[in-house]
Design a protein around this motif. Structure first.
Motif, PDB file in Angstrom:
ATOM      1  N   LEU A  41       6.280   6.446  -5.513  1.00 49.27           N
ATOM      2  CA  LEU A  41       7.263   5.816  -5.971  1.00 49.27           C
ATOM      3  C   LEU A  41       6.868   4.834  -6.819  1.00 49.27           C
ATOM      4  O   LEU A  41       7.462   3.920  -7.544  1.00 49.27           O
ATOM      5  N   GLY A  42       5.280   4.656  -6.815  1.00 41.87           N
ATOM      6  CA  GLY A  42       4.810   3.608  -7.863  1.00 41.87           C
ATOM      7  C   GLY A  42       5.027   3.941  -9.505  1.00 41.87           C
ATOM      8  O   GLY A  42       4.786   3.185 -10.135  1.00 41.87           O
ATOM      9  N   SER A  43       5.441   5.017  -9.524  1.00 41.10           N
ATOM     10  CA  SER A  43       5.640   5.470 -10.759  1.00 41.10           C
ATOM     11  C   SER A  43       7.238   5.235 -11.297  1.00 41.10           C
ATOM     12  O   SER A  43       7.433   5.457 -12.377  1.00 41.10           O
ATOM     13  N   ARG A  44       7.841   4.486 -10.367  1.00 39.85           N
ATOM     14  CA  ARG A  44       9.297   3.990 -10.604  1.00 39.85           C
ATOM     15  C   ARG A  44      10.149   5.041 -11.156  1.00 39.85           C
ATOM     16  O   ARG A  44      10.950   4.855 -12.292  1.00 39.85           O
TER      17      ARG A  44
ATOM     18  N   GLY B 189       5.885   4.879   6.345  1.00 34.80           N
ATOM     19  CA  GLY B 189       4.591   4.382   6.637  1.00 34.80           C
ATOM     20  C   GLY B 189       3.625   5.399   6.488  1.00 34.80           C
ATOM     21  O   GLY B 189       3.612   6.407   5.634  1.00 34.80           O
ATOM     22  N   LYS B 190       2.415   5.703   7.383  1.00 40.38           N
ATOM     23  CA  LYS B 190       1.422   6.407   7.030  1.00 40.38           C
ATOM     24  C   LYS B 190       1.347   7.314   8.420  1.00 40.38           C
ATOM     25  O   LYS B 190       1.535   6.959   9.494  1.00 40.38           O
TER      26      LYS B 190
ATOM     27  N   THR C 242       0.796  -1.336  -0.003  1.00 40.79           N
ATOM     28  CA  THR C 242      -0.073  -0.032  -0.030  1.00 40.79           C
ATOM     29  C   THR C 242       0.945   1.159  -0.098  1.00 40.79           C
ATOM     30  O   THR C 242       0.516   2.271  -0.872  1.00 40.79           O
ATOM     31  N   LEU C 243       1.991   1.362   0.656  1.00 37.72           N
ATOM     32  CA  LEU C 243       2.831   2.238   0.866  1.00 37.72           C
ATOM     33  C   LEU C 243       3.550   2.593  -0.665  1.00 37.72           C
ATOM     34  O   LEU C 243       3.678   3.860  -0.941  1.00 37.72           O
TER      35      LEU C 243
ATOM     36  N   ILE D 225       0.613   9.127   3.188  1.00 36.80           N
ATOM     37  CA  ILE D 225       1.975   8.221   3.211  1.00 36.80           C
ATOM     38  C   ILE D 225       2.923   9.005   3.254  1.00 36.80           C
ATOM     39  O   ILE D 225       3.169  10.157   2.645  1.00 36.80           O
ATOM     40  N   PHE D 226       3.754   8.793   4.251  1.00 37.58           N
ATOM     41  CA  PHE D 226       5.054   9.451   4.369  1.00 37.58           C
ATOM     42  C   PHE D 226       6.289   8.975   3.683  1.00 37.58           C
ATOM     43  O   PHE D 226       6.615   7.727   3.610  1.00 37.58           O
ATOM     44  N   SER D 227       6.666   9.705   2.402  1.00 44.43           N
ATOM     45  CA  SER D 227       7.647   9.540   1.693  1.00 44.43           C
ATOM     46  C   SER D 227       8.559  10.674   1.777  1.00 44.43           C
ATOM     47  O   SER D 227       8.061  11.778   1.649  1.00 44.43           O
TER      48      SER D 227
END
Length: 573
Positions: free
Chosen positions: A327-330, A339-340, A320-321, A346-348
């Motif tokens: 980050l899902g766009s690579r 985490g959240k 989920t994170l 979402i903490f990135s």
């Protein structure tokens, strides 16, 4: 002092020398009679000159004519009549290098004495000759290669194949004469077209990476959507608790990340928010929760917040994170995810801004999950050429990272004196290389150099820092101090775990750690207000770009998913 002024006159000396010669009046202010008489005299004199054959008279007239005529062939003062033969460091000596300046040399003589020879010119000549030779060899090798012709639909029969074709005869004649093979086309090609055709044959397409990054489906399923309504039924009890202490409120919104819930309440306009601090002790007794944290006010609003731990916990999976964040766009922007937050965000955060990280307190399970989230989220989007990992620990939690191609060095024990010697040597090398390149950080250096010479980001994991202080390893501590001072702009970051609260950290070291993560701590040594946290998966993160810490709950990376990701990463190169 009065000096007599001398009259300046152009050609004064010339007039004195030729005072006895004939002079002509300027016919500007003459009368017509005088002008006619002068013209007649001039015509008679000219006729007399033509008829006169006196050689002395003719010589005087010729000399007078030469003196009055403007000499156009006379050189100017700044004109150089003859160039000097001065040797130059670049062009060498002009003219004959063997002869001296002003020395006449017979053209029939064979003088082989060398003059001034410039080493720069000779080096350029040798490079040009070698370059031309390589080019000719390359063209000859390409022309010798046989290029297959396209097969036609009409195949010749055996009788036709036996008979020699005119093209074959011409080709045999050319080979017999020693001519080189030309292009395979039936047209006359220019040298430019020939080189272009040969360059197309020799060009090799750039191949991509041999192995791809781990796919997203390998991370498993996401978080169950039922967590969004968990704990929402306590709204009436919260409003009743505030009414009991004489503070009328109204619930505006409710948010949760599956572990911690938060009610957002609005108060009356004439109510002072600084009174909430005094009423907090009464609120804790009235509210139906065990662990309560009151936020007054919420950042960016005039409302207050009541945070509490949910009775039923919904874990936050790592998938989920990773999938729901950027980050899902690579992208290879060196972002990591932990985490959240309480408001379900979402903490990135980018590693370049985070700098060096300290994880303080907490159980071993939760601190290990934070380190795994940081490392795995970075390895999911970056190749081994861009990221390297070095583990210094006596535990077996992170030993699996040493067998990956991302490993900067094999895992070492914290008791070893040379545990960080290789990292410190790399730090000094990068410092010197960046100074020579006139850059200050890793991004600027990688933009200036070629792809093969680029530097990678290095993460050094130290688990546990308390054991390093207990065993009294001064060499390792000095190396840590050097990395803390110089490592961030050079692309070298420390991720340190300090699990034991009885071992204190020096204040100087604590100030050099830009990102600090603290679990529940009664004394709030690392992050303020960490005593209000809940035991377990609950922490405060202080980042360098914010004054107030964020309350975050770490995501959980399942052991089976971790093994699948690491097994896929082992094949990376």
């Amino acid at each position: 002092m009065n000096r007599p002024r001398r009259r300046r006159q152009f050609g004064y000396n010339v007039e004195e020398n030729h005072s006895d010669k004939e002079r002509f009046r300027f016919p500007l202010n003459m009368d017509e009679s005088i002008q006619n008489e002068t013209t007649k005299v001039q015509e008679e004199s000219n006729a007399g000159i033509k008829e006169d054959n006196d050689p002395i008279r003719r010589q005087q007239q010729q000399s007078l004519l030469d003196d009055t005529r403007f000499n156009r062939k006379r050189p100017k003062k700044n004109t150089i009549t003859k160039a000097r033969q001065v040797p130059s460091a670049i062009h060498g000596s002009k003219g004959n290098p063997g002869s001296r300046v002003g020395e006449h040399k017979d053209s029939s003589a064979d003088d082989k004495t060398p003059g001034y020879v410039s080493p720069i010119v000779e080096q350029l000549k040798r490079e040009r000759e070698s370059r031309e030779k390589r080019k000719q060899q390359r063209l000859q090798s390409n022309e010798k290669k046989t290029i297959p012709t396209h097969a036609t639909s009409l195949d010749p029969g055996p009788s036709e194949a036996a008979q020699p074709q005119p093209s074959d005869l011409n080709q045999n004649e050319e080979n017999s004469e020693g001519k080189k093979a030309t292009s395979p086309f039936n047209v006359i090609m220019t040298p430019y077209d020939k080189n272009k055709h040969i360059s197309k044959q020799n060009t090799v397409k750039r191949s991509g990476p041999k192995n791809t990054l781990p796919p997203l489906h390998i991370l498993g399923e996401g978080q169950d959507s039922a967590y969004e309504t968990s704990g929402e039924s306590y709204a009436d009890e919260v409003v009743a608790a505030f009414d009991a202490i004489g503070v009328p409120t109204k619930v505006i919104a409710y948010r949760t990340n599956g572990i911690i819930g938060r009610y957002e309440l609005s108060l009356e306009r004439n109510f002072r928010l600084n009174v909430i601090g005094k009423l907090k002790a009464h609120l804790v007794e009235v509210l139906p929760f065990d662990n309560v944290k009151v936020i007054a006010p919420i950042v960016g609003t005039s409302n207050i917040g009541v945070e509490f731990a949910l009775p039923v916990i919904h874990p936050i999976p790592f998938s989920t994170l990773f999938k729901s964040s950027s980050l899902g766009s690579r992208k290879n922007d060196f972002k990591f995810v932990i985490g959240k937050t309480v408001d379900d965000q979402i903490f990135s955060f980018p590693l370049q801004k985070a700098g060096h990280m300290l994880i303080y307190g907490g159980e071993e399970i939760h601190s290990t999950s934070v380190i795994d989230n940081v490392l795995v989220s970075l390895m999911m989007n970056h190749s081994p050429r861009e990221l390297e990992i070095m583990v210094a620990s006596d535990k077996d939690d992170h030993i699996a990272y040493g067998s990956l191609p991302y490993a900067f060095n094999e895992p070492r024990s914290l008791k070893d004196k040379d545990v960080l010697s290789d990292v410190l040597e790399e730090l000094n090398d990068r410092h010197n290389q960046f100074r020579r390149a006139h850059v200050r950080n890793l991004d600027s250096y990688n933009k200036r150099v070629k792809t093969d010479a680029r530097k990678s980001m290095i993460i050094v994991v130290i688990d546990d820092l308390a054991e390093l202080f207990e065993h009294n390893n001064p060499e390792a501590i000095r190396s840590i101090v050097q990395i803390l001072k110089k490592g961030k702009p050079l692309g070298m970051h420390l991720v340190m775990n300090h699990s034991r609260k009885d071992v204190s950290i020096r204040f100087e070291l604590l100030q050099m750690m830009q990102t600090r993560i603290s679990f529940k701590d009664e004394k709030s040594r690392v992050v303020d207000n960490s005593d209000e946290l809940v035991e377990g998966n609950d922490m405060l993160i202080q980042i360098p770009t914010s004054n107030k810490p964020l309350r975050v709950n770490a995501g959980i990376l399942d052991q089976k998913i971790k093994e699948n990701v690491l097994s896929h990463l082992k094949g990376m190169s």
